[in-house]
Design a protein around this motif. Structure first.
Motif, PDB file in Angstrom:
ATOM      1  N   TRP A 295      67.954  53.468  50.703  1.00 55.05           N
ATOM      2  CA  TRP A 295      66.836  53.781  49.823  1.00 55.05           C
ATOM      3  C   TRP A 295      66.064  55.007  50.327  1.00 55.05           C
ATOM      4  N   THR A 296      65.856  55.076  51.633  1.00 51.56           N
ATOM      5  CA  THR A 296      65.154  56.225  52.221  1.00 51.56           C
ATOM      6  C   THR A 296      65.919  57.518  51.946  1.00 51.56           C
ATOM      7  N   GLU A 299      65.532  58.431  48.261  1.00 49.37           N
ATOM      8  CA  GLU A 299      64.165  58.902  47.990  1.00 49.37           C
ATOM      9  C   GLU A 299      63.971  60.323  48.514  1.00 49.37           C
ATOM     10  N   GLU A 300      64.425  60.580  49.719  1.00 46.48           N
ATOM     11  CA  GLU A 300      64.226  61.899  50.324  1.00 46.48           C
ATOM     12  C   GLU A 300      65.057  62.976  49.629  1.00 46.48           C
ATOM     13  N   PHE A 303      65.022  61.164  44.524  1.00 47.48           N
ATOM     14  CA  PHE A 303      63.867  60.678  43.762  1.00 47.48           C
ATOM     15  C   PHE A 303      62.611  61.491  44.047  1.00 47.48           C
ATOM     16  N   GLN A 304      62.290  61.652  45.313  1.00 44.74           N
ATOM     17  CA  GLN A 304      61.133  62.461  45.729  1.00 44.74           C
ATOM     18  C   GLN A 304      59.878  62.118  44.922  1.00 44.74           C
ATOM     19  N   GLY A 305      59.629  60.806  44.798  1.00 50.95           N
ATOM     20  CA  GLY A 305      58.430  60.353  44.105  1.00 50.95           C
ATOM     21  C   GLY A 305      58.609  60.089  42.627  1.00 50.95           C
ATOM     22  N   THR A 307      60.606  58.384  39.240  1.00 49.69           N
ATOM     23  CA  THR A 307      61.236  57.097  38.966  1.00 49.69           C
ATOM     24  C   THR A 307      62.417  57.237  38.026  1.00 49.69           C
ATOM     25  N   TYR A 332      64.349  53.467  38.653  1.00 49.85           N
ATOM     26  CA  TYR A 332      63.931  52.221  39.290  1.00 49.85           C
ATOM     27  C   TYR A 332      62.604  51.762  38.713  1.00 49.85           C
TER      28      TYR A 332
END
Length: 530
Positions: A295-296, A299-300, A303-305, A307, A332
């Motif tokens: 997930w990290t 996100e990095e 996704f970068q914030g 959804t 998500y």
């Protein structure tokens, strides 16, 4: 346009010229009531057509649909400026109700759990409004689309609303008198009755659920049900109900029964059913447990914030984008579940029979060939097999050149080459609208929007037939429907081409041309042209 009123009537005059309906759709019945217009299909486009007709004073109408009851089904739709402008011209009250419903339900931080379309707007300066980012395999933004109504309103003179198919259907259905919309009416026959000056539709009520192989997501269980239920032959014991109308508007979707009845036993039989577009989707509803490390990484890198993002192997160089054939939409929910949709070019036979684990294997195979990063492949490997679905995308092509490589001008003659020239969208008193005429994949979010434009044009032309009392003038009716097709087909061909190219953002100029033609049109001028 002045409003005119029409009243229920029985047959009072007969036509001297027969409509050109195929002999295979002929049968008999006894009912004598004749509606001015029957709309086949109570989806959003059929309902919008009925609302537009009533707004123009045509009240002797009926909407029928094969569904047993109106159920909460269907994907989320994006109503874009052209569709909303068309709806506003159809009926300002309908526009306000749909906008209120869509904006009330829209939560940019929560993606739908069905199907979404791909982003289709050039990158904008950073704004406070939510954005749908479109990124390459390195996580770099290629384009982005605002999810704000106001941003679209500022750019195109009209906003953007996301709304589920069912909520759109319900909102529109509630604007019509309940007795005008009939469920459990499955069309099985279309019959020209020139001596009565009308067309007859034979329907049956069925307690089964009619499967649609061209417009549904399927998993293994649903596929088995589809094979069992999807039959063109109604059970003999079911009673047939006949409905007559001066005009039929077929808005019954890409798997249109009316279209099939019109063309199956004619020179246009190749166009009776939709054609596979060459593109398909693989869908995982949700993955509830994603390891923290993965997930990290997601996100990095991606996704970068956000959804809701689209990741593609397209590449941007200067003002141009190299378009490839696979992309994955990740989303998500606030509760933590993550899901994805993969859109890809794929031979139909490679998708058939693929469900659950075999569908995961196919997705991994295609991601590997396209060079997608390990984090995305790891996510796909974690997909619960029971949550996997697939859907081929189908199309009714509008353009001759889409179906035929023309080397000789005589090839464009329908009589010389009937198997490759798409048929007209009308036959006599029957006209096809929306997906029944020109269904296509959802990549540019134009299916519903173009259908609403069809509804506006057709209702405007039918209103003129009413004003001049030309219900029995087949030449006037044919001229009106030809005008509809002459106006709409070139634009639909353009939209379909952009859709199959996956998006018109290979250059800034190409996107600006697309925006001008689709989003910035003046619909007052469209109506004046009629």
């Amino acid at each position: 346009m002045p409003e005119t009123k029409s009243t229920p009537h029985t047959h009072t005059s007969t036509s001297t010229k027969a409509d050109n309906l195929p002999a295979s759709v002929i049968s008999s019945s006894t009912s004598q009531e004749i509606y001015d217009v029957v709309v086949v299909g109570a989806g959003p486009i059929g309902l919008a057509t009925a609302i537009g007709l009533r707004k123009r004073g045509i009240e002797n109408i009926l909407v029928i649909d094969q569904t047993r009851a109106f159920r909460q089904i269907g994907q989320t739709l994006d109503l874009l400026p052209n569709g909303l402008k068309a709806l506003k011209h159809l009926d300002p009250n309908a526009y306000e109700e749909v906008k209120k419903t869509g904006l009330g339900l829209l939560n940019p931080k929560q993606s739908n759990d069905q199907e979404t379309v791909e982003p289709n707007q050039k990158q904008q300066p950073l704004k406070s409004s939510p954005q749908w980012a479109y990124k390459n395999l390195k996580g770099e933004i290629i384009n982005s689309i605002s999810l704000s109504f106001d941003d679209w309103l500022q750019d195109y003179g009209e906003g953007r609303v996301s709304i589920s198919w069912y909520n759109l259907q319900t909102t529109l259905r509630q604007l019509l008198p309940p007795d005008l919309v009939k469920a459990n009416h499955r069309c099985i026959n279309v019959v020209n009755e020139p001596e009565k000056g009308c067309v007859r539709i034979d329907c049956v009520g069925d307690t089964g659920i009619e499967a649609n192989p061209y417009a549904y997501w399927t998993d293994g269980q649903k596929n088995n049900e589809m094979q069992h239920q999807n039959s063109d032959i109604p059970p003999q014991e079911l009673a047939t109900k006949s409905i007559r109308a001066k005009l039929i508007v077929a808005a019954d979707g890409i798997n249109s029964t009316v279209r099939r009845l019109l063309y199956t036993d004619t020179q246009y039989h190749n166009f009776a059913r939709p054609e596979y577009s060459g593109f398909a989707a693989i869908f995982c509803r949700e993955i509830t447990e994603v390891p923290k490390e993965l997930w990290t990484k997601l996100e990095e890198d991606f996704f970068q914030g956000s959804t809701l993002i689209t990741i593609t192997n397209d590449e941007k160089s200067g003002n141009s984008v190299c378009i490839n054939n696979i992309r994955i939409i990740l989303y998500y929910r606030p509760t933590g579940e993550l899901g994805y949709i993969i859109h890809l070019a794929l031979p139909l036979d490679s998708l058939q029979g693929k469900f659950e684990s075999s569908l995961i294997d196919l997705a991994l195979q295609e991601l590997e060939k396209a060079g997608f990063p390990d984090a995305l492949k790891q996510l796909v490997r974690m997909s619960p097999p029971a949550n996997m679905q697939q859907r081929p995308y189908y199309i009714h092509r509008a353009s001759i050149l889409d179906s035929l490589q023309v080397s000789n001008p005589t090839d464009l003659n329908p009589e010389a080459n009937p198997a490759k020239i798409p048929p007209a969208w009308s036959v006599g008193r029957i006209v096809l609208v929306g997906d029944a005429a020109h269904g296509m994949p959802p990549f540019m979010a134009q299916g519903a929007n173009q259908g609403l434009e069809d509804a506006l044009v057709v209702t405007t032309l039918i209103a003129k037939i009413t004003e001049e009392n030309n219900w029995d003038n087949l030449q006037t009716i044919a001229k009106a429907f030809k005008k509809y097709e002459h106006l709409r087909r070139p634009l639909i061909a353009y939209v379909q081409e952009a859709t199959l190219q996956r998006s018109p953002h290979s250059s800034d100029k190409e996107w600006e041309d697309y925006s001008q033609q689709i989003y910035r049109r003046n619909f007052d001028q469209v109506i004046e042209a009629l």
